[in-house]
Design a protein around this motif. Structure first.
Motif, mmCIF file in Angstrom:
data_model
loop_
_atom_site.group_PDB
_atom_site.id
_atom_site.type_symbol
_atom_site.label_atom_id
_atom_site.label_comp_id
_atom_site.label_asym_id
_atom_site.label_seq_id
_atom_site.Cartn_x
_atom_site.Cartn_y
_atom_site.Cartn_z
ATOM 1 N N UNK A 117 1.008 -0.955 0.012
ATOM 2 C CA UNK A 117 0.040 0.099 -0.147
ATOM 3 C C UNK A 117 0.804 1.311 -0.091
ATOM 4 N N UNK A 118 0.356 2.190 -0.521
ATOM 5 C CA UNK A 118 0.819 3.750 -0.532
ATOM 6 C C UNK A 118 0.130 4.603 0.239
ATOM 7 N N UNK A 119 0.685 5.835 0.677
ATOM 8 C CA UNK A 119 -0.130 6.760 1.307
ATOM 9 C C UNK A 119 0.175 8.100 0.481
ATOM 10 N N UNK A 120 -0.628 9.003 0.447
ATOM 11 C CA UNK A 120 -0.647 10.271 -0.052
ATOM 12 C C UNK A 120 -1.755 11.119 0.432
ATOM 13 N N UNK A 121 -1.504 12.549 0.564
ATOM 14 C CA UNK A 121 -2.570 13.165 1.173
ATOM 15 C C UNK A 121 -1.897 14.764 1.536
ATOM 16 N N UNK A 174 -9.131 24.210 3.254
ATOM 17 C CA UNK A 174 -7.942 23.927 2.499
ATOM 18 C C UNK A 174 -7.566 22.431 2.686
ATOM 19 N N UNK A 175 -7.767 21.653 3.766
ATOM 20 C CA UNK A 175 -7.723 20.123 3.471
ATOM 21 C C UNK A 175 -8.390 19.458 2.661
ATOM 22 N N UNK A 176 -9.523 19.987 2.641
ATOM 23 C CA UNK A 176 -10.646 19.148 1.737
ATOM 24 C C UNK A 176 -10.070 19.468 0.265
ATOM 25 N N UNK A 177 -9.621 20.711 0.121
ATOM 26 C CA UNK A 177 -9.191 20.844 -1.356
ATOM 27 C C UNK A 177 -8.081 20.019 -1.562
ATOM 28 N N UNK A 178 -6.987 20.015 -0.483
ATOM 29 C CA UNK A 178 -5.861 19.148 -0.783
ATOM 30 C C UNK A 178 -6.277 17.741 -1.044
ATOM 31 N N UNK A 179 -7.442 17.161 -0.292
ATOM 32 C CA UNK A 179 -7.823 15.836 -0.750
ATOM 33 C C UNK A 179 -8.414 15.690 -1.845
ATOM 34 N N UNK A 180 -9.030 16.689 -2.551
ATOM 35 C CA UNK A 180 -9.699 16.497 -3.844
ATOM 36 C C UNK A 180 -8.401 16.408 -4.824
ATOM 37 N N UNK A 181 -7.632 17.620 -4.878
ATOM 38 C CA UNK A 181 -6.443 17.565 -5.581
ATOM 39 C C UNK A 181 -5.713 16.033 -5.582
ATOM 40 N N UNK A 182 -5.565 15.392 -4.268
ATOM 41 C CA UNK A 182 -4.677 14.032 -4.221
ATOM 42 C C UNK A 182 -5.689 13.073 -5.000
ATOM 43 N N UNK A 183 -6.807 13.158 -4.830
ATOM 44 C CA UNK A 183 -7.806 12.112 -5.629
ATOM 45 C C UNK A 183 -7.775 12.312 -7.181
#
Length: 512
Positions: free
Chosen positions: A356-360, A400-409
């Motif tokens: 598995x990998x992690x990103x966020x 801001x974190x929600x935006x970052x999660x959307x970009x990560x997706x």
């Protein structure tokens, strides 16, 4: 014992101070370290740092329950050994933005702006600290960097003055092994007869003659001991321990000290306040292969021992980049990180038996502020740590974190990762990358990126805890030199600016 200078702590700044102050053979220095020597084998093997968590070399802190994170207590590891947290961090050398230091200059005087501190970074990066490229990064890290390029982001060299893209992390390693500030600064200086190191020595109180610091009381192997300072005492215990020691010594908010029966030496209400930290939201994904899941196999151990290559040289957080949560921002407020490993549950959960990998995203410019306060007058009691994550009134930190999660997706769905990213592993039970999953990830998966700062902030104003030369206000002969003095959090990782603070403090002291 008696010395010209006492340095409390041997972490990212303390080891630097020990080296630079003892470089003058006419000057005597005593260094107090609450932990032991860095003999644990996992300290020096880069990919093994999580094995140090909740061990004898970890202060093993936890925050108060965080209201905005489903009431969870967040685990805060902090190094308790030679090198401090530089002996158990992820070794990423990320200086931050020129704009961060210009902000310091505006708050604490021009000697802290980027034009001045950049010269110190050049000195640090030329040695004795060794900063190197990764030796054996995973191919999935390269795939992630290709994916961010497919999503319209640049891939650039690390540590630009104004980062606008992504890169592979530089690491504080020498020939594939961790190279802490204890390795770089402290150990070479221990050959000097004018430098004395005391380990297992927990500082319990700064001693005063009137309003002048004249020594430090410490506990060592169950005994109370005292070391006297002819010139100065310098606290370098970090953003948790330095404000705690100041308050135990009678420097802090008068009312709070009174509740614990501590006599007031100096009423400095901001001690322990202004706590800032980088909150990360790591989402996990199953992948078919090529992660650090097999790092403990005998073949990898041999590869590391013989060649200093392979999975065990990984710092885990192999790739990162900076971006904006909103296009109108002048400077990025988010960092995205990639780890080719199942680094779940704050690194202390049950082992994950699949690749598995992690990103966020990481919130690198939070608006929320917390505090460090005393639990009691007992120096061995852990302080109360309350970062108050995501508590800003406008809700901008969470947005801001929600935006970052959307970009990560979006990055996870890119063609380069099409044959790599599988089902969602964290948060548990999530099946699709939507806003509901992202809210769950923030509430259930978010963790510290181990970067607390600001609790003894420096400034040109009278309310600041230390002045621009790091002298504690209201007393004489006492300075603080560590991450706690940062007047604003940097968008980088705190190891690099903490080494900088150690170098700058040494110069201030030697200049008198």
């Amino acid at each position: 014992m008696e010395a010209d200078y006492i340095v409390v702590g041997t972490g990212s700044a303390g080891s630097v101070l020990a080296n630079r102050l003892s470089a003058d053979p006419a000057t005597s220095v005593v260094v107090l370290e609450a932990g032991t020597r860095d003999k644990n084998k996992f300290i020096h093997i880069p990919a093994a740092f999580a094995k140090l968590f909740r061990s004898e070399v970890d202060w093993n802190y936890s925050t108060e329950p965080q209201k905005q994170l489903d009431g969870r207590e967040i685990y805060w590891p902090r190094g308790k050994m030679l090198g401090g947290s530089s002996s158990m961090n992820a070794m990423m050398w990320v200086r931050g933005f020129a704009a961060d230091y210009d902000e310091w200059g505006a708050l604490a005087g021009e000697e802290w702006d980027f034009a001045h501190v950049s010269k110190y970074f050049a000195k640090i990066e030329a040695g004795p600290l060794v900063i190197s490229p990764q030796r054996s990064p995973r191919s999935s890290t390269a795939a992630w960097l290709t994916a961010v390029r497919e999503c319209g982001y640049d891939v650039e060299s690390p540590n630009c003055d104004a980062p606008e893209g992504f890169c592979e992390a530089l690491v504080t390693q020498r020939r594939g092994a961790r190279w802490s500030t204890a390795d770089a600064y402290l150990k070479p200086a221990l050959r000097r007869p004018n430098l004395t190191l005391q380990t297992s020595a927990t500082a319990t109180r700064v001693l005063f003659d009137g309003r002048r610091a004249v020594g430090v009381e410490f506990s060592q192997l169950g005994q109370r001991r005292v070391v006297r300072a002819r010139r100065e005492v310098v606290l370098a215990g970090g953003a948790v321990n330095s404000p705690q020691l100041l308050m135990l010594s009678g420097i802090g908010d008068r009312e709070q000290l009174g509740t614990h029966g501590i006599g007031v030496v100096a009423d400095v209400p901001e001690v322990g306040r202004n706590l800032m930290d980088h909150l990360a939201v790591p989402m996990g994904f199953d992948v078919p292969d090529d992660t650090l899941t097999g790092a403990e196999k005998p073949v990898e151990l041999l590869n590391y021992l013989i060649r200093r290559r392979g999975m065990l040289t990984s710092n885990v957080g192999e790739g990162y980049g900076f971006l904006r949560s909103r296009p109108e921002l002048d400077v990025p407020d988010l960092e995205l990180i990639f780890a080719p490993a199942p680094f779940f549950d704050e690194g202390i959960g049950d082992p994950y038996d699949r690749h598995a990998v992690v990103m966020g995203p990481i919130l690198v410019k939070p608006r929320s502020r917390g505090s460090i306060t005393l639990r009691s007058a007992d120096p061995l009691d852990k302080p109360i740590i309350d970062p108050q994550y995501l508590s800003d009134d406008a809700g901008e930190d969470r947005a801001a974190l929600m935006s970052g999660l959307q970009i990560s997706a979006r990055i996870a769905r890119s063609p380069a990762l099409g044959g790599v990213i599988g089902k969602i592993a964290r948060p548990v039970g999530a099946t699709s990358l939507n806003d509901e999953t992202f809210e769950t990830a923030i509430n259930e998966c978010s963790q510290t990126l181990y970067h607390p700062v600001g609790t003894c902030r420096m400034g040109g104003d009278d309310a600041s805890v230390v002045d621009p030369q790091l002298r504690v206000r209201g007393v004489d002969g006492l300075r603080v030199a560590d991450a706690s003095v940062m007047p604003a959090i940097v968008r980088g990782h705190t190891h690099a600016p903490s080494v900088l603070i150690g170098e700058r403090a040494s110069d201030f002291i030697r200049r008198g």
